[in-house]
Design an enzyme around this catalytic site. Structure first.
Site, mmCIF file in Angstrom:
data_model
loop_
_atom_site.group_PDB
_atom_site.id
_atom_site.type_symbol
_atom_site.label_atom_id
_atom_site.label_comp_id
_atom_site.label_asym_id
_atom_site.label_seq_id
_atom_site.Cartn_x
_atom_site.Cartn_y
_atom_site.Cartn_z
ATOM 1 N N HIS A 46 0.829 -1.204 0.000
ATOM 2 C CA HIS A 46 0.000 0.000 0.000
ATOM 3 C C HIS A 46 0.865 1.257 0.000
ATOM 4 O O HIS A 46 0.547 2.250 -0.675
ATOM 5 C CB HIS A 46 -0.921 -0.033 1.224
ATOM 6 C CG HIS A 46 -1.779 1.178 1.387
ATOM 7 N ND1 HIS A 46 -1.644 2.043 2.462
ATOM 8 C CD2 HIS A 46 -2.773 1.683 0.623
ATOM 9 C CE1 HIS A 46 -2.529 3.016 2.351
ATOM 10 N NE2 HIS A 46 -3.222 2.833 1.243
ATOM 11 N N GLU A 49 2.104 1.883 -3.458
ATOM 12 C CA GLU A 49 1.030 2.469 -4.278
ATOM 13 C C GLU A 49 1.019 3.990 -4.132
ATOM 14 O O GLU A 49 0.942 4.725 -5.126
ATOM 15 C CB GLU A 49 -0.316 1.895 -3.861
ATOM 16 C CG GLU A 49 -1.510 2.524 -4.569
ATOM 17 C CD GLU A 49 -2.714 2.701 -3.675
ATOM 18 O OE1 GLU A 49 -3.295 3.810 -3.663
ATOM 19 O OE2 GLU A 49 -3.073 1.742 -2.966
ATOM 20 N N HIS A 50 1.119 4.474 -2.915
ATOM 21 C CA HIS A 50 1.150 5.915 -2.671
ATOM 22 C C HIS A 50 2.392 6.565 -3.280
ATOM 23 O O HIS A 50 2.317 7.634 -3.895
ATOM 24 C CB HIS A 50 1.130 6.199 -1.166
ATOM 25 C CG HIS A 50 -0.232 6.148 -0.555
ATOM 26 N ND1 HIS A 50 -0.771 7.203 0.142
ATOM 27 C CD2 HIS A 50 -1.171 5.169 -0.541
ATOM 28 C CE1 HIS A 50 -1.981 6.883 0.571
ATOM 29 N NE2 HIS A 50 -2.240 5.643 0.174
ATOM 30 N N GLU A 126 -4.575 8.046 7.225
ATOM 31 C CA GLU A 126 -5.532 7.148 6.571
ATOM 32 C C GLU A 126 -5.923 6.001 7.509
ATOM 33 O O GLU A 126 -7.092 5.629 7.601
ATOM 34 C CB GLU A 126 -4.922 6.600 5.278
ATOM 35 C CG GLU A 126 -5.871 5.729 4.469
ATOM 36 C CD GLU A 126 -5.249 5.243 3.172
ATOM 37 O OE1 GLU A 126 -5.899 4.440 2.484
ATOM 38 O OE2 GLU A 126 -4.112 5.660 2.841
#
Length: 407
Positions: A46, A49-50, A126
């Site tokens: 993840h 991905e960022h 997040e």
């Protein structure tokens, strides 16, 4: 009609021509998600991905955003348990420019240490937002309970401890192991022309980035389902409950039996859970079921949120619906309605280039095959009462996992 092409280095391309639209949807699928992470890497897929949005050797993060804005397109990404996807939908004459930028992000991102440190704070926010959303938090805690000893049970975001340890080297090492040509699928749907495929071959077909040889003999550990209860106290107005049963893998030939059972039990507004718990008894505003299917396992989940004073009544209703369904199966009318609802939502959900692109990309990456709409409809119509009844009996007789967040 779906066309498949394999670049000279093994990157797969799946294309579906839609000459009646003006859009082209492009998705880059990588078979790397949270299930591929070690304990120290929890949340790294993840995080990567960022970071792919944070600038390359030729484009800053702002330039990437501005270029897609000028194209009138949107650029997005998501990380799942078994994959990561980077995708966009643009006007047909911008397709080559869009794939140029996507390839630049995938193969030439800077992974600047200053940007890495900034993004750590973003991801921690997040994670905090999920913890502040009880219906999301209760679901994540359920998966941790169901598959406590396997990465598939971990939340995709990771923890403050693991995120804090990430650096450029950890990103590079993970991508060298998992962002390899044999794990990349490019899915295209819309009004593309042959020049786009040639451009994809030039950008993806010979690149040496992230290409350590993938170890095809890597052991695959099948997750074990764990029953039991996990609970959490929180200062909130409602009690949130998720109940999980072991389901089916995405490759199971009985998957459509489960999908139809889900529709009947809690997947629609006419379902048993919705009609009894919300409409008849007014015990909850939100109550539903869903199924999740992955390569080796799956789960069937029931969720409901209610006033803490009504938890016992709601659980009694859920238990009775589950027991009645297990004992008596479903009716012919319920099955017929579920089939029509499923066929309708499936077909209507494929009316955009982006939806078709996502379906083709996931199918190629995970299944390696593509059933036509007609074949899927035939599989749905083939399910009978005995099939659904057996599915209900086999699934609901197993021990379940329960996650509760309540004041």
């Amino acid at each position: 009609m779906i066309h498949k092409y394999t670049c000279q280095n093994g990157v797969r391309v799946v294309l579906e021509k839609m000459p009646y639209v003006r859009s082209v949807a492009i998705g880059i699928y990588v078979k790397a998600g949270s299930v591929n992470e070690t304990e120290a890497e929890w949340g790294l897929s993840h995080f990567i991905e960022h970071m792919l949005f944070k600038g390359t050797s030729t484009r800053s993060a702002k330039m990437i955003a501005e270029q897609f804005d000028r194209m009138g397109g949107d650029l997005n990404a998501y990380t799942a348990k078994e994959m990561t996807c980077f995708y966009t939908t643009v006007l047909d004459y911008h397709a080559e420019q869009a794939i140029d930028i996507l390839s630049d992000m995938l193969f030439h991102s800077n992974f600047d240490e200053v940007e890495i440190e900034k993004e750590k704070s973003v991801i921690l926010e997040e994670i905090a937002s999920i913890e502040d959303t009880p219906d999301d938090d209760v679901d994540e805690r359920l998966w941790t309970q169901m598959y406590a000893d396997h990465p598939i049970g971990k939340s995709i975001g990771g923890t403050a401890e693991t995120i804090g340890s990430f650096d450029r080297n950890s990103i590079k090492n993970f991508m060298e192991r998992h962002y390899t040509p044999d794990k990349i699928v490019i899915s295209i749907a819309g009004n593309y022309d042959d020049r786009l495929l040639k451009r994809i071959e030039s950008l993806f077909g010979s690149t040496d980035a992230h290409q350590k040889q993938n170890n095809s003999n890597e052991a695959v550990r099948i997750p074990n389902f764990h029953s039991g209860i996990t609970s959490k106290r929180k200062e909130i107005e409602q009690a949130h409950i998720s109940i999980g049963y072991p389901g089916l893998s995405i490759k199971d030939e009985k998957l459509h039996d489960l999908i139809l059972l889900d529709s009947i039990v809690g997947g629609t507004m006419s379902s048993r859970l919705f009609q009894e718990i919300r409409e008849d008894k007014g015990l909850a505003y939100t109550v539903f079921s869903y199924y999740s299917s992955y390569t080796s396992i799956g789960s069937f989940v029931i969720y409901a949120g209610t006033n803490p004073e009504n938890v016992d009544k709601m659980m009694e209703s859920i238990d009775r619906i589950v027991m009645d369904t297990q004992r008596d199966g479903v009716t012919e009318e319920e099955l017929s309605n579920a089939k029509e609802q499923l066929k309708g939502s499936f077909i209507l959900g494929l009316e955009s280039s982006e939806a078709i692109m996502h379906r083709n990309g996931r199918n190629e990456l995970i299944l390696g095959e593509h059933k036509s709409v007609r074949e899927v409809v035939e599989l749905i119509d083939r399910v009978n009462l005995a099939d659904v009844g057996k599915m209900a009996y086999e699934m609901f007789r197993k021990d379940r996992a329960v996650s509760i967040i309540a004041p």
